[in-house]
Write a protein that holds these residues in place. Structure first.
Motif, PDB file in Angstrom:
ATOM      1  N   SER A   9       0.821  -1.217   0.000  1.00 41.33           N
ATOM      2  CA  SER A   9       0.000   0.000   0.000  1.00 41.33           C
ATOM      3  C   SER A   9       0.850   1.260   0.000  1.00 41.33           C
ATOM      4  O   SER A   9       0.550   2.224  -0.717  1.00 41.33           O
ATOM      5  CB  SER A   9      -0.944  -0.008   1.203  1.00 41.33           C
ATOM      6  OG  SER A   9      -1.895  -1.036   1.062  1.00 41.33           O
ATOM      7  N   LEU A  10       1.924   1.245   0.765  1.00 48.07           N
ATOM      8  CA  LEU A  10       2.816   2.409   0.786  1.00 48.07           C
ATOM      9  C   LEU A  10       3.486   2.583  -0.573  1.00 48.07           C
ATOM     10  O   LEU A  10       3.639   3.717  -1.055  1.00 48.07           O
ATOM     11  CB  LEU A  10       3.855   2.270   1.899  1.00 48.07           C
ATOM     12  CG  LEU A  10       4.804   3.447   2.078  1.00 48.07           C
ATOM     13  CD1 LEU A  10       4.054   4.767   2.262  1.00 48.07           C
ATOM     14  CD2 LEU A  10       5.733   3.188   3.261  1.00 48.07           C
ATOM     15  N   HIS A  11       3.847   1.496  -1.219  1.00 50.17           N
ATOM     16  CA  HIS A  11       4.442   1.559  -2.562  1.00 50.17           C
ATOM     17  C   HIS A  11       3.440   2.184  -3.540  1.00 50.17           C
ATOM     18  O   HIS A  11       3.783   3.093  -4.308  1.00 50.17           O
ATOM     19  CB  HIS A  11       4.833   0.146  -2.999  1.00 50.17           C
ATOM     20  CG  HIS A  11       5.753   0.084  -4.155  1.00 50.17           C
ATOM     21  ND1 HIS A  11       6.752  -0.850  -4.253  1.00 50.17           N
ATOM     22  CD2 HIS A  11       5.840   0.822  -5.290  1.00 50.17           C
ATOM     23  CE1 HIS A  11       7.416  -0.687  -5.383  1.00 50.17           C
ATOM     24  NE2 HIS A  11       6.871   0.322  -6.038  1.00 50.17           N
ATOM     25  N   ILE A  12       2.200   1.710  -3.504  1.00 55.28           N
ATOM     26  CA  ILE A  12       1.144   2.245  -4.377  1.00 55.28           C
ATOM     27  C   ILE A  12       0.989   3.752  -4.154  1.00 55.28           C
ATOM     28  O   ILE A  12       1.003   4.543  -5.107  1.00 55.28           O
ATOM     29  CB  ILE A  12      -0.196   1.530  -4.131  1.00 55.28           C
ATOM     30  CG1 ILE A  12      -0.135   0.088  -4.641  1.00 55.28           C
ATOM     31  CG2 ILE A  12      -1.366   2.289  -4.776  1.00 55.28           C
ATOM     32  CD1 ILE A  12      -1.299  -0.790  -4.171  1.00 55.28           C
ATOM     33  N   LEU A  13       0.833   4.148  -2.909  1.00 54.46           N
ATOM     34  CA  LEU A  13       0.587   5.562  -2.601  1.00 54.46           C
ATOM     35  C   LEU A  13       1.795   6.433  -2.936  1.00 54.46           C
ATOM     36  O   LEU A  13       1.635   7.573  -3.390  1.00 54.46           O
ATOM     37  CB  LEU A  13       0.189   5.707  -1.134  1.00 54.46           C
ATOM     38  CG  LEU A  13      -1.164   5.076  -0.789  1.00 54.46           C
ATOM     39  CD1 LEU A  13      -1.353   5.002   0.722  1.00 54.46           C
ATOM     40  CD2 LEU A  13      -2.310   5.830  -1.443  1.00 54.46           C
ATOM     41  N   THR A  14       2.994   5.912  -2.768  1.00 50.29           N
ATOM     42  CA  THR A  14       4.196   6.664  -3.122  1.00 50.29           C
ATOM     43  C   THR A  14       4.245   6.892  -4.628  1.00 50.29           C
ATOM     44  O   THR A  14       4.551   8.004  -5.092  1.00 50.29           O
ATOM     45  CB  THR A  14       5.461   5.927  -2.635  1.00 50.29           C
ATOM     46  OG1 THR A  14       5.375   5.749  -1.212  1.00 50.29           O
ATOM     47  CG2 THR A  14       6.720   6.714  -2.967  1.00 50.29           C
ATOM     48  N   LEU A  15       3.913   5.868  -5.393  1.00 48.48           N
ATOM     49  CA  LEU A  15       3.869   6.040  -6.854  1.00 48.48           C
ATOM     50  C   LEU A  15       2.811   7.067  -7.252  1.00 48.48           C
ATOM     51  O   LEU A  15       3.062   7.932  -8.106  1.00 48.48           O
ATOM     52  CB  LEU A  15       3.581   4.707  -7.540  1.00 48.48           C
ATOM     53  CG  LEU A  15       4.741   3.722  -7.600  1.00 48.48           C
ATOM     54  CD1 LEU A  15       4.251   2.347  -8.011  1.00 48.48           C
ATOM     55  CD2 LEU A  15       5.819   4.219  -8.551  1.00 48.48           C
ATOM     56  N   LEU A  16       1.642   6.978  -6.650  1.00 49.64           N
ATOM     57  CA  LEU A  16       0.579   7.945  -6.977  1.00 49.64           C
ATOM     58  C   LEU A  16       1.020   9.360  -6.631  1.00 49.64           C
ATOM     59  O   LEU A  16       0.699  10.313  -7.364  1.00 49.64           O
ATOM     60  CB  LEU A  16      -0.717   7.583  -6.246  1.00 49.64           C
ATOM     61  CG  LEU A  16      -1.371   6.259  -6.629  1.00 49.64           C
ATOM     62  CD1 LEU A  16      -2.618   6.015  -5.780  1.00 49.64           C
ATOM     63  CD2 LEU A  16      -1.709   6.209  -8.116  1.00 49.64           C
ATOM     64  N   ASP A  17       1.768   9.499  -5.554  1.00 46.40           N
ATOM     65  CA  ASP A  17       2.259  10.827  -5.155  1.00 46.40           C
ATOM     66  C   ASP A  17       3.338  11.325  -6.109  1.00 46.40           C
ATOM     67  O   ASP A  17       3.455  12.524  -6.347  1.00 46.40           O
ATOM     68  CB  ASP A  17       2.794  10.775  -3.720  1.00 46.40           C
ATOM     69  CG  ASP A  17       3.032  12.153  -3.133  1.00 46.40           C
ATOM     70  OD1 ASP A  17       2.371  13.124  -3.560  1.00 46.40           O
ATOM     71  OD2 ASP A  17       3.878  12.257  -2.227  1.00 46.40           O
ATOM     72  N   ARG A  18       4.138  10.422  -6.652  1.00 46.73           N
ATOM     73  CA  ARG A  18       5.215  10.804  -7.581  1.00 46.73           C
ATOM     74  C   ARG A  18       4.691  11.246  -8.939  1.00 46.73           C
ATOM     75  O   ARG A  18       5.418  11.861  -9.717  1.00 46.73           O
ATOM     76  CB  ARG A  18       6.186   9.634  -7.781  1.00 46.73           C
ATOM     77  CG  ARG A  18       6.992   9.236  -6.574  1.00 46.73           C
ATOM     78  CD  ARG A  18       8.188  10.067  -6.341  1.00 46.73           C
ATOM     79  NE  ARG A  18       9.126   9.924  -7.451  1.00 46.73           N
ATOM     80  CZ  ARG A  18      10.134  10.728  -7.666  1.00 46.73           C
ATOM     81  NH1 ARG A  18      10.365  11.722  -6.872  1.00 46.73           N
ATOM     82  NH2 ARG A  18      10.936  10.540  -8.685  1.00 46.73           N
ATOM     83  N   PHE A  19       3.439  10.912  -9.237  1.00 50.39           N
ATOM     84  CA  PHE A  19       2.844  11.263 -10.525  1.00 50.39           C
ATOM     85  C   PHE A  19       1.568  12.080 -10.303  1.00 50.39           C
ATOM     86  O   PHE A  19       0.479  11.643 -10.661  1.00 50.39           O
ATOM     87  CB  PHE A  19       2.531   9.994 -11.333  1.00 50.39           C
ATOM     88  CG  PHE A  19       3.755   9.230 -11.763  1.00 50.39           C
ATOM     89  CD1 PHE A  19       4.389   9.535 -12.961  1.00 50.39           C
ATOM     90  CD2 PHE A  19       4.275   8.223 -10.966  1.00 50.39           C
ATOM     91  CE1 PHE A  19       5.518   8.834 -13.361  1.00 50.39           C
ATOM     92  CE2 PHE A  19       5.403   7.521 -11.358  1.00 50.39           C
ATOM     93  CZ  PHE A  19       6.030   7.828 -12.552  1.00 50.39           C
ATOM     94  N   PRO A  20       1.701  13.268  -9.724  1.00 49.34           N
ATOM     95  CA  PRO A  20       0.515  14.089  -9.438  1.00 49.34           C
ATOM     96  C   PRO A  20      -0.213  14.492 -10.727  1.00 49.34           C
ATOM     97  O   PRO A  20       0.419  14.754 -11.755  1.00 49.34           O
ATOM     98  CB  PRO A  20       1.083  15.310  -8.719  1.00 49.34           C
ATOM     99  CG  PRO A  20       2.510  15.378  -9.149  1.00 49.34           C
ATOM    100  CD  PRO A  20       2.941  13.959  -9.403  1.00 49.34           C
TER     101      PRO A  20
END
Length: 136
Positions: A9-20
C-alpha cells in the motif's frame, strides 16, 4: 502485519504521489511492485474505502491520491491495512496455578499494546509527502 499489505500500500501511494495529476493503471503500479495487478486492485479497493485513493473508470481511467499527500500520515496507511497486532495475539491458555502462567497473558497483552502504540505514534510523525521526498 507480516503479510506485506503495508509495504504494498505504501508503494502504491508513493507512486501515486510521484505522478501528481496523472491516473495510474493497476498494471503500471503492479509493474513497479512486481506483483499481479489483481493484488494491486485489491489493495486499492481497501485504500479507496479509507479515502486514500480515488479512481476513474474507463479506458482512460486509473488511480490517483484521494487527498493531498501532506494530509496522509503513514499511520493512516498502517491503520487502513492493519489486520492483527504487530506482535500477534496470545493464544495459549497457561496453567492458572503457576505464578507466571496465571499472569502472562495480561502482561503480554500490555506489552503488545504498548508496541503497537509506539509504532503508530512513530508512523504518525511522517506524512506520505515526506516519505515520497526520499526518492530522487
Amino acid at each position: 502485519m507480516n503479510n506485506g499489505r503495508f509495504s504494498i500500500s505504501l508503494h502504491i501511494l508513493t507512486l501515486l504521489d510521484r505522478f501528481p495529476g496523472e491516473l495510474l493503471s493497476s498494471e503500471f503500479l503492479a509493474g513497479s511492485i512486481n506483483i499481479n495487478p489483481v493484488l494491486v486492485r485489491k489493495e486499492i479497493s481497501n485504500l479507496k474505502k479509507h479515502g486514500l485513493v480515488e479512481s476513474k473508470e474507463g479506458k482512460t481511467g486509473g488511480f490517483s491520491l484521494g487527498k493531498p499527500s501532506k494530509q496522509i500520515r503513514l499511520s493512516d496507511i498502517y491503520t487502513a491495512v492493519r489486520q492483527a497486532p504487530i506482535l500477534g495475539q496470545t493464544k495459549n491458555d497457561p496453567n492458572p496455578k503457576c505464578l507466571v502462567g496465571k499472569q502472562i497473558n495480561k502482561h503480554l497483552d500490555d506489552l503488545y499494546a504498548d508496541a503497537e502504540d509506539a509504532l503508530v505514534k512513530k508512523l504518525g510523525k511522517t506524512t506520505l509527502a515526506e516519505f515520497t521526498s526520499r526518492f530522487s
